[in-house]
Design a protein around this motif. Structure first.
Motif, PDB file in Angstrom:
ATOM      1  N   GLU A  68       7.256 -10.647  44.849  1.00 39.87           N
ATOM      2  CA  GLU A  68       6.240 -10.000  44.355  1.00 39.87           C
ATOM      3  C   GLU A  68       6.988  -9.029  43.177  1.00 39.87           C
ATOM      4  O   GLU A  68       7.674  -8.297  43.438  1.00 39.87           O
ATOM      5  CB  GLU A  68       5.195  -9.058  45.094  1.00 39.87           C
ATOM      6  N   TYR A  69       5.990  -9.016  42.238  1.00 40.28           N
ATOM      7  CA  TYR A  69       6.564  -8.018  40.986  1.00 40.28           C
ATOM      8  C   TYR A  69       5.494  -7.063  40.480  1.00 40.28           C
ATOM      9  O   TYR A  69       4.541  -7.634  40.343  1.00 40.28           O
ATOM     10  CB  TYR A  69       7.193  -8.714  39.884  1.00 40.28           C
ATOM     11  N   PHE A  70       5.974  -5.829  40.373  1.00 38.67           N
ATOM     12  CA  PHE A  70       4.791  -4.928  39.952  1.00 38.67           C
ATOM     13  C   PHE A  70       5.488  -4.476  38.673  1.00 38.67           C
ATOM     14  O   PHE A  70       6.538  -3.805  38.755  1.00 38.67           O
ATOM     15  CB  PHE A  70       4.357  -3.836  41.136  1.00 38.67           C
ATOM     16  N   LEU A  76      10.482  -3.964  32.038  1.00 39.59           N
ATOM     17  CA  LEU A  76      10.477  -5.048  31.264  1.00 39.59           C
ATOM     18  C   LEU A  76      10.497  -6.123  32.371  1.00 39.59           C
ATOM     19  O   LEU A  76      11.511  -6.131  33.366  1.00 39.59           O
ATOM     20  CB  LEU A  76      11.936  -5.078  30.441  1.00 39.59           C
ATOM     21  N   PHE A  77       9.714  -6.967  32.155  1.00 41.74           N
ATOM     22  CA  PHE A  77       9.591  -8.499  33.229  1.00 41.74           C
ATOM     23  C   PHE A  77      10.436  -9.368  32.479  1.00 41.74           C
ATOM     24  O   PHE A  77      10.255  -9.834  31.257  1.00 41.74           O
ATOM     25  CB  PHE A  77       8.302  -8.815  33.558  1.00 41.74           C
ATOM     26  N   ILE A  78      11.525 -10.057  33.232  1.00 40.47           N
ATOM     27  CA  ILE A  78      12.116 -11.342  32.578  1.00 40.47           C
ATOM     28  C   ILE A  78      12.236 -12.366  33.388  1.00 40.47           C
ATOM     29  O   ILE A  78      12.161 -12.405  34.706  1.00 40.47           O
ATOM     30  CB  ILE A  78      13.607 -10.520  32.248  1.00 40.47           C
ATOM     31  N   ALA A  79      11.496 -13.541  32.918  1.00 37.72           N
ATOM     32  CA  ALA A  79      11.618 -14.719  33.300  1.00 37.72           C
ATOM     33  C   ALA A  79      12.485 -15.616  33.121  1.00 37.72           C
ATOM     34  O   ALA A  79      12.623 -16.035  31.708  1.00 37.72           O
ATOM     35  CB  ALA A  79      10.209 -15.374  33.339  1.00 37.72           C
ATOM     36  N   ALA A 131      13.199 -14.384  38.285  1.00 35.75           N
ATOM     37  CA  ALA A 131      12.770 -13.165  37.382  1.00 35.75           C
ATOM     38  C   ALA A 131      13.083 -12.079  38.170  1.00 35.75           C
ATOM     39  O   ALA A 131      13.546 -11.944  39.226  1.00 35.75           O
ATOM     40  CB  ALA A 131      11.046 -13.626  37.650  1.00 35.75           C
ATOM     41  N   VAL A 132      12.935 -11.036  37.281  1.00 36.11           N
ATOM     42  CA  VAL A 132      13.382  -9.731  37.728  1.00 36.11           C
ATOM     43  C   VAL A 132      12.445  -8.698  36.751  1.00 36.11           C
ATOM     44  O   VAL A 132      12.086  -8.967  35.526  1.00 36.11           O
ATOM     45  CB  VAL A 132      15.142  -9.644  37.393  1.00 36.11           C
ATOM     46  N   VAL A 133      12.519  -7.569  37.255  1.00 36.09           N
ATOM     47  CA  VAL A 133      11.809  -6.469  36.794  1.00 36.09           C
ATOM     48  C   VAL A 133      13.029  -5.142  36.588  1.00 36.09           C
ATOM     49  O   VAL A 133      13.493  -4.968  37.568  1.00 36.09           O
ATOM     50  CB  VAL A 133      10.648  -5.599  37.373  1.00 36.09           C
ATOM     51  N   GLN A 134      13.016  -4.856  35.167  1.00 36.54           N
ATOM     52  CA  GLN A 134      14.243  -3.897  35.002  1.00 36.54           C
ATOM     53  C   GLN A 134      13.639  -2.715  34.050  1.00 36.54           C
ATOM     54  O   GLN A 134      12.631  -3.023  33.389  1.00 36.54           O
ATOM     55  CB  GLN A 134      15.401  -4.244  34.222  1.00 36.54           C
ATOM     56  N   PRO A 135      14.329  -1.429  34.111  1.00 36.40           N
ATOM     57  CA  PRO A 135      13.711  -0.420  33.436  1.00 36.40           C
ATOM     58  C   PRO A 135      13.956  -0.657  31.775  1.00 36.40           C
ATOM     59  O   PRO A 135      15.000  -1.320  31.483  1.00 36.40           O
ATOM     60  CB  PRO A 135      14.492   0.674  33.721  1.00 36.40           C
ATOM     61  N   ILE A 136      12.948  -0.405  31.089  1.00 35.01           N
ATOM     62  CA  ILE A 136      12.978  -0.443  29.550  1.00 35.01           C
ATOM     63  C   ILE A 136      13.885   0.380  29.247  1.00 35.01           C
ATOM     64  O   ILE A 136      14.116   1.399  29.655  1.00 35.01           O
ATOM     65  CB  ILE A 136      11.647  -0.509  28.802  1.00 35.01           C
ATOM     66  N   ASP A 137      14.817   0.274  28.119  1.00 33.24           N
ATOM     67  CA  ASP A 137      15.614   1.012  27.570  1.00 33.24           C
ATOM     68  C   ASP A 137      15.429   1.154  26.107  1.00 33.24           C
ATOM     69  O   ASP A 137      14.956   0.473  25.338  1.00 33.24           O
ATOM     70  CB  ASP A 137      17.481   0.765  27.887  1.00 33.24           C
ATOM     71  N   SER A 138      16.070   2.445  25.593  1.00 31.67           N
ATOM     72  CA  SER A 138      15.708   2.764  24.161  1.00 31.67           C
ATOM     73  C   SER A 138      16.541   1.665  23.175  1.00 31.67           C
ATOM     74  O   SER A 138      15.585   1.728  22.242  1.00 31.67           O
ATOM     75  CB  SER A 138      16.506   4.031  23.929  1.00 31.67           C
TER      76      SER A 138
END
Length: 308
Positions: A68-70, A76-79, A131-138
């Motif tokens: 599960e991904y929230f 940023l969601f990456i598939a 797939a993975v969720v990672q923090p968005i960066d500048s």
């Protein structure tokens, strides 16, 4: 951190003015889309191609297999590969719509960049996720802002668009989850072999095939290939083919206005009864009712070039 918040606010403001009403908007930049939804929705089955999704307002829930991904405004969601999934928006309202930016990932570009990675950058191709969720960066938000600015300068898109997209791909590869993308594009790995199998099925989903022949095509043992395929996609090869057929049939009925019988034939089904049964099992309702509901609930917008 303050610079990131300012950049995110600016991107949200810019893209907001490009979406005056609910819908999905194509842009003048190939593979880049923006989307607005004014209400939350029930979980629905869909198919992600390799892509990144940035929900710059709102929040979304996606389930891939047992994972599960929230993700929302800071994520940023990456598939990394074609993924059948169940997704729904969990935060959206007319006063504060859910808005997102999606960018299709270029597999050839990822493979090229992976080979060009500087020796100083550590490369670890071990990865157990699709797939993975990672923090968005500048830096990625900055690239998004420059990409968005091209929508007001369409004459610059053919030259600058590919350059900015290449930068975004590169930043993903050197980011905290770059191994996810590299694992599917490093020749000889099991994940690369499965990715090749997925690519073949996508191109030939209308054709009948034997799983053993597909395993041989990508140089994997027939005894272990189905297990590795399911670990990545959550489906067997034949279930994956069926999902592709049904999603394409839905697209043909929505986008090309095909009737049910012609859509059934176009995606490779020989039995209309079987098609109707499996379509209802996947989407929760018969084809005609499903298409009618989609046509009333979703707005399909024309290509977007510049804001008003």
């Amino acid at each position: 951190m303050r610079e990131l918040e300012i950049a995110k606010k600016e991107l949200r403001t810019r893209l907001w003015r490009r979406m005056p009403q609910q819908g999905s908007y194509e842009t003048a930049i190939p593979g880049v889309g923006i989307h607005r939804r004014d209400t939350v929705n029930d979980p629905g089955r869909c198919l992600y191609t390799p892509r990144i999704v940035y929900i710059f307002q709102g929040r979304k829930h996606t389930t891939v297999g047992r994972e599960e991904y929230f993700y929302g405004e800071d994520d940023l969601f990456i598939a990394g590969v074609d993924l059948p999934n169940t997704s729904n928006l969990i935060e959206a309202s007319p006063k504060k719509p859910a808005m997102s930016l999606t960018i299709d990932l270029d597999n050839n570009l990822i493979a090229q960049l992976a080979l060009e990675m500087p020796p100083s950058i550590s490369i670890d191709i071990t990865c157990d996720k699709s797939a993975v969720v990672q923090p968005i960066d500048s830096k990625i938000v900055d690239a998004f802002l420059r990409l968005e600015s091209l929508l007001d300068a369409p004459e610059e898109v053919p030259v600058l668009g590919p350059m900015i997209l290449k930068e975004i791909h590169f930043r993903l590869l050197i980011g905290p989850n770059g191994n996810l993308l590299r694992s599917f594009h490093t020749f000889g790995t099991q994940r690369n072999q499965v990715a090749q199998a997925i690519s073949w099925v996508r191109q030939h989903f209308r054709e009948a095939f034997q799983v053993e022949d597909l395993a041989e095509r990508v140089h994997m043992a027939p005894s272990t290939f189905p297990r590795h395929f399911k670990e990545i996609t959550s489906l067997s090869p034949l279930q994956f083919q069926k999902r592709l057929r049904l999603h394409e049939a839905q697209r043909l009925m929505l986008g090309d206005d095909l009737d049910i019988s012609n859509a059934c034939d176009a995606v490779g089904y020989e039995s209309l009864t079987q098609f109707n049964r499996e379509y209802k099992r996947l989407f929760g309702e018969p084809p005609r009712r499903n298409i009618t509901r989609w046509q009333s609930d979703h707005l399909h917008m024309p290509a977007l070039v510049a804001a008003e």
